[in-house]
Design a protein around this motif. Structure first.
Motif, short mmCIF file in Angstrom:
data_model
loop_
_atom_site.label_atom_id
_atom_site.label_comp_id
_atom_site.label_asym_id
_atom_site.label_seq_id
_atom_site.Cartn_x
_atom_site.Cartn_y
_atom_site.Cartn_z
N GLU A 1 -6.41 4.53 0.11
CA GLU A 1 -5.27 3.65 0.26
C GLU A 1 -5.50 2.34 -0.49
O GLU A 1 -6.06 1.40 0.03
N LEU B 1 -4.77 -1.22 -2.13
CA LEU B 1 -3.93 -2.37 -1.85
C LEU B 1 -3.63 -3.13 -3.14
O LEU B 1 -4.52 -3.35 -3.95
N MET C 1 0.84 -1.20 0.00
CA MET C 1 0.00 0.00 0.00
C MET C 1 0.87 1.24 0.00
O MET C 1 1.78 1.38 0.82
#
Lengths: 116, 116
Positions: free
Chosen positions: B102, B104, B95
């Motif tokens: 955010e 991933l 991340m």
């Protein structure tokens, strides 16, 4: 961490119908939510970022008209699979960002979609 | 773009033994986060451990620890005293820090089986 629910947990539908999947944050306000797709024995692939009050941001290769995302409130995002076909059968997972201080994601339990 | 590679599709180990899962990643970022997530048969994603790239000290969480080698871009997970409940898919994830967005990036996963 945040508690995330998804509804339904499992759905079976006929080809050509539309299916709506809900993702709710039970204790956290989220301006952003993420939608993932996971095929059997494979990894999670990010489909789109759901933004409260504005249009979703789709990842490359994801059909916007096929997978409609609506972020109706700070606690609810919905994913609608329109005109579903058997190849849309998959496991759909939503998540919430943990925020600047936490920098992680909290995941829902997932929804298993089977299109006959 | 970031990539995450898990080169071990499957692993098995006897209960109470120690096992190490490998993960490598590629990024041009200097500040980022790395994660190991566990996905048991229920398919609920569970955060196992998190590492901040600017911290040299390896993260530990009870029986779980990581070996973070920033220069080598390696991030392995060690499970000590393995238990039957550790049986699951394990995903390594990357991340880039962000505020409310955010994303991933997941590896392909390692299926770990703990043998009684």
């Amino acid at each position: 961490g945040a508690v995330v629910s998804q509804h339904p947990s499992r759905v079976i539908c006929k080809s050509g119908t539309s299916v709506k999947i809900e993702c709710r944050s039970l204790d956290f306000q989220a301006t952003t939510m993420f939608w993932y797709r996971q095929f059997p024995k494979q990894s999670l692939m990010l489909m789109a970022t759901s933004n409260e009050g504005s249009k979703a941001t789709y990842e490359q290769g994801v059909e916007k008209d096929k997978f409609l995302i609506n972020h109706a409130s700070l606690t609810l995002s919905t994913l609608t699979v329109t005109s579903a076909h058997p190849e849309d059968s998959s496991f759909y997972i939503c998540s919430l960002p943990g925020g600047l201080a936490i920098q992680t994601q909290y995941f829902g339990p997932g929804t298993r979609l089977l299109v006959l | 773009a970031q990539t995450v590679t898990q080169s071990q599709p499957e692993m098995s180990v006897q209960e109470a033994e120690t096992v190490t899962l490998s993960c490598t990643y590629d990024t041009s970022e200097n500040n980022y986060y790395l994660f190991w997530y566990k996905q048991p048969p229920s398919r609920q994603m569970i955060l196992v451990i998190r590492q901040e790239a600017y911290k040299q000290q390896n993260a530990t969480e009870n029986r779980f620890s990581v070996n973070f080698q920033k220069a080598a871009k390696s991030f392995s997970l060690k499970i000590s005293d393995s238990q039957l409940g550790d049986t699951a898919m394990y995903f390594c994830a990357f991340m880039k820090p962000s505020f409310g967005n955010e994303k991933l990036t997941f590896g392909t996963g390692t299926r770990l089986t703990i043998i009684p």
